[in-house]
Structures are given as structure tokens and as C-alpha cells.
Design an enzyme around this catalytic site. Structure first.
Site, short mmCIF file in Angstrom:
data_model
loop_
_atom_site.label_atom_id
_atom_site.label_comp_id
_atom_site.label_asym_id
_atom_site.label_seq_id
_atom_site.Cartn_x
_atom_site.Cartn_y
_atom_site.Cartn_z
N GLU A 149 0.83 -1.21 0.00
CA GLU A 149 0.00 0.00 0.00
C GLU A 149 0.86 1.26 0.00
O GLU A 149 0.54 2.24 -0.66
CB GLU A 149 -0.95 0.00 1.19
N TYR A 192 -5.84 6.68 4.50
CA TYR A 192 -5.99 5.65 3.47
C TYR A 192 -5.25 4.37 3.87
O TYR A 192 -5.84 3.28 3.88
CB TYR A 192 -5.47 6.15 2.10
N ASP A 237 -9.28 5.78 -2.23
CA ASP A 237 -8.15 6.42 -2.91
C ASP A 237 -8.71 7.19 -4.11
O ASP A 237 -9.94 7.27 -4.29
CB ASP A 237 -7.10 5.37 -3.33
#
Ligand code: SF4
Length: 299
Positions: free
Chosen positions: A34, A117, A135
Site C-alpha cells: 500500500e 488511506y 483512494d
């Protein structure tokens, strides 16, 4: 059928086979992916992620190495402060959680470098929890399919999370699946410039498509330039330092870019960001490579 049902059914057939989506991927592997994916395309992240996970399969392995090694391994992925943040995150995971990536969203969000996020992405994709994960791609899909607008505009975190949460199934596992499905749709079907509506599971219900795909008002955004920017100069300077086996002289760094003012600004920026350390006598090293006590302020 809800949008989430449609998205999951589509994802079950069309999901890309990415290494960090394998069932045996650890939460650490998900976290690393990520962070890498935030500003770098999948095709460049994949080999970097594999190398990183081979070298540092657990947070404790990374935490035991100096920060400079993380910056070195980051290679040319871009935005190298992410390497520093991952290193700091690994250290915190070892110190606070015994080396195990925490599963609670609050504990994830308290880790250095883990924002709204990333924390939700790890809680959802690694631990299968129900959280809205938003996102740029997800914002665009939701905006088009639900609101009928082509462009989600500036991020408004709270509103974006609320809009996505309203689309999630109640069941935790299906909610997590829906989150990744929306993200994948935005990445490969509902792209910013050329949405492939004929391939989209929302084809018959998408509010934007049903209004005839009206074009956004105002000028379209220009893609960001890289050549000639300070980012390029910083990348060139870091490349030299990454491959050096000892301190690098300012004279050696002067060779990477002709414009003296821009070069000095880029080097000062790297020092200010904590990526590079100045050893005083015009010598520079990656952060973490300097023997303690040798670091001096720049200029
Ligand atoms: S139908 Fe087209 S515009 Fe609507 S969500 Fe799908 S790809 Fe995007």
C-alpha cells in the site's frame, strides 16, 4: 443487486493476479504494498515489492537495519520519503506491537507514516474488516456511478469516507471484498481519461453514463512534468548516494546536474527531508550511514 454486489461479481472474474493479494500475504506485505502503490504504478511496484519482502519479510528485519538501507532498496520508485516512513513504521511496530502489524484501525493510524488511506487499507485488505477505503480511483468511480459527475474534485476525506461506507455491505468479509473491487474498477476500467464503460459492471446503472458522459467543465488537468524538475535532480543525486560505498563529495554530486542553483536546492531539500546527511567537509551520505557525531548542518 447493489453496486457492491456487481463490483464483487466482476472482481471475482477480473481481478489482477498481484502478489500482495495472495492468501499467504502477511499484513506486513499488504502494508508495504500500500505504501509503494500510493504514488507508483503496479508494474514498477511489483518487482520492488518482491525484493523488499525477500529481504525484509517481517517488520523486525527492516527495523534492525539502518534507515539508509531502506532508502537504497527503494531504488527508483520515486518519492523516497516513503522508504523512511516505512522504516520508522517498522521500528514502531517492533517497539509497540512486538513486531506484529496491529489489526485495530486506531493502532494502525497511530503508526508513523500511516494515514487515513493506508490504515484503512491494511485493516480491510489484511484483516478483512469493514472500513471504507478511498483512494483517487475509488473516489472517481463513486462520483461517476452514484453522483453522475465526471470528476470527484478535491478530496474531502470525511465526505468521501461517508459516501463509500454507504455502499458497503453489512457483512464484514463482503465489505472488504467490495472495497478492493471498487479500487480495482477505478484502476483498470473506470480510468480518469478513458473509462471502458462497455466492460463495466455498473454499465446499466451508472449515473454519469446514463446522462451521456458529459465532459468536465473547465480545462483538463495536465499530466505532471518530471524532466527538468527538482524531483529529477533529487533522484539523480540520490542515485549516486545509493550506489556509493562511502561518503560522496560535493564535487562528485556537482556532476549530476549543470544548473548550480537547482542542484544546490535539490541537495538542500534532501538534507532537510532527512534522506541525506552532510558530514561537514563537503561529504554526504544517505541518512543512517553516518557514524554518529559526524553529521553537520548544510551550508
Ligand atoms: S459505466 Fe463508465 S463511467 Fe460509469 S463507473 Fe463504469 S466505467 Fe465508470
Amino acid at each position: 443487486m447493489t453496486l457492491a454486489d456487481d463490483a464483487i461479481a466482476w472482481f471475482d472474474v477480473n481481478a489482477r493476479d498481484l502478489p500482495w493479494r495472495q492468501p499467504d500475504t502477511t499484513p506486513w506485505g499488504v502494508l508495504v504494498s500500500e505504501v509503494m502503490l500510493q504514488q507508483t504504478p503496479v508494474v514498477r511496484v511489483e518487482p520492488a515489492w518482491r525484493s523488499w519482502m525477500t529481504r525484509w519479510p517481517e517488520p523486525a528485519a527492516l527495523a534492525a537495519d539502518p534507515q539508509s538501507e531502506a532508502i537504497r532498496m527503494w531504488g527508483r520508485l520515486g518519492y523516497p520519503r516513503r522508504a523512511m516512513r516505512l522504516h520508522a513504521c517498522a521500528v514502531a511496530i517492533v517497539e509497540r506491537h512486538g513486531g506484529r502489524v496491529p489489526s485495530s484501525l486506531d493502532e494502525l493510524l497511530a503508526l508513523p507514516g500511516v494515514g487515513t488511506y493506508t490504515g484503512r487499507a491494511v485493516a480491510t485488505f489484511a484483516y478483512g474488516q469493514r472500513h471504507p477505503v478511498v483512494d483517487t480511483n475509488v473516489r472517481r468511480v463513486v462520483c461517476r456511478a452514484v453522483e453522475g459527475k465526471p470528476d470527484a474534485g478535491p478530496a474531502t476525506t470525511a465526505a468521501d469516507l461517508t459516501a463509500m461506507e454507504a455502499l458497503l455491505p453489512d457483512d464484514e468479509a463482503r465489505a472488504a471484498r467490495a472495497s478492493i473491487a471498487f479500487m480495482e474498477l477505478g484502476a483498470i476500467v473506470c480510468t480518469a481519461r478513458a473509462p471502458k464503460c462497455v466492460d463495466c459492471p455498473f454499465h446499466d446503472v451508472c449515473a454519469w453514463r446514463l446522462t451521456g458522459l458529459p465532459l468536465p467543465e473547465g480545462p483538463s488537468r495536465k499530466p505532471q512534468r518530471y524532466a527538468g524538475t527538482d524531483r529529477q535532480v533529487r533522484g539523480l543525486l540520490l542515485e549516486v548516494l545509493r550506489h556509493a560505498t562511502g561518503p560522496v563529495s560535493r564535487q562528485r554530486l556537482d556532476l549530476v546536474w549543470q544548473d548550480e542553483v537547482q542542484r544546490a536546492r535539490a541537495l538542500a531539500g534532501l538534507v532537510e527531508d532527512g534522506l541525506v546527511e552532510n558530514l561537514g567537509t563537503n561529504d554526504f551520505v544517505l541518512a543512517g550511514d553516518a557514524p554518529r557525531g559526524d553529521v553537520q548542518s548544510l551550508f
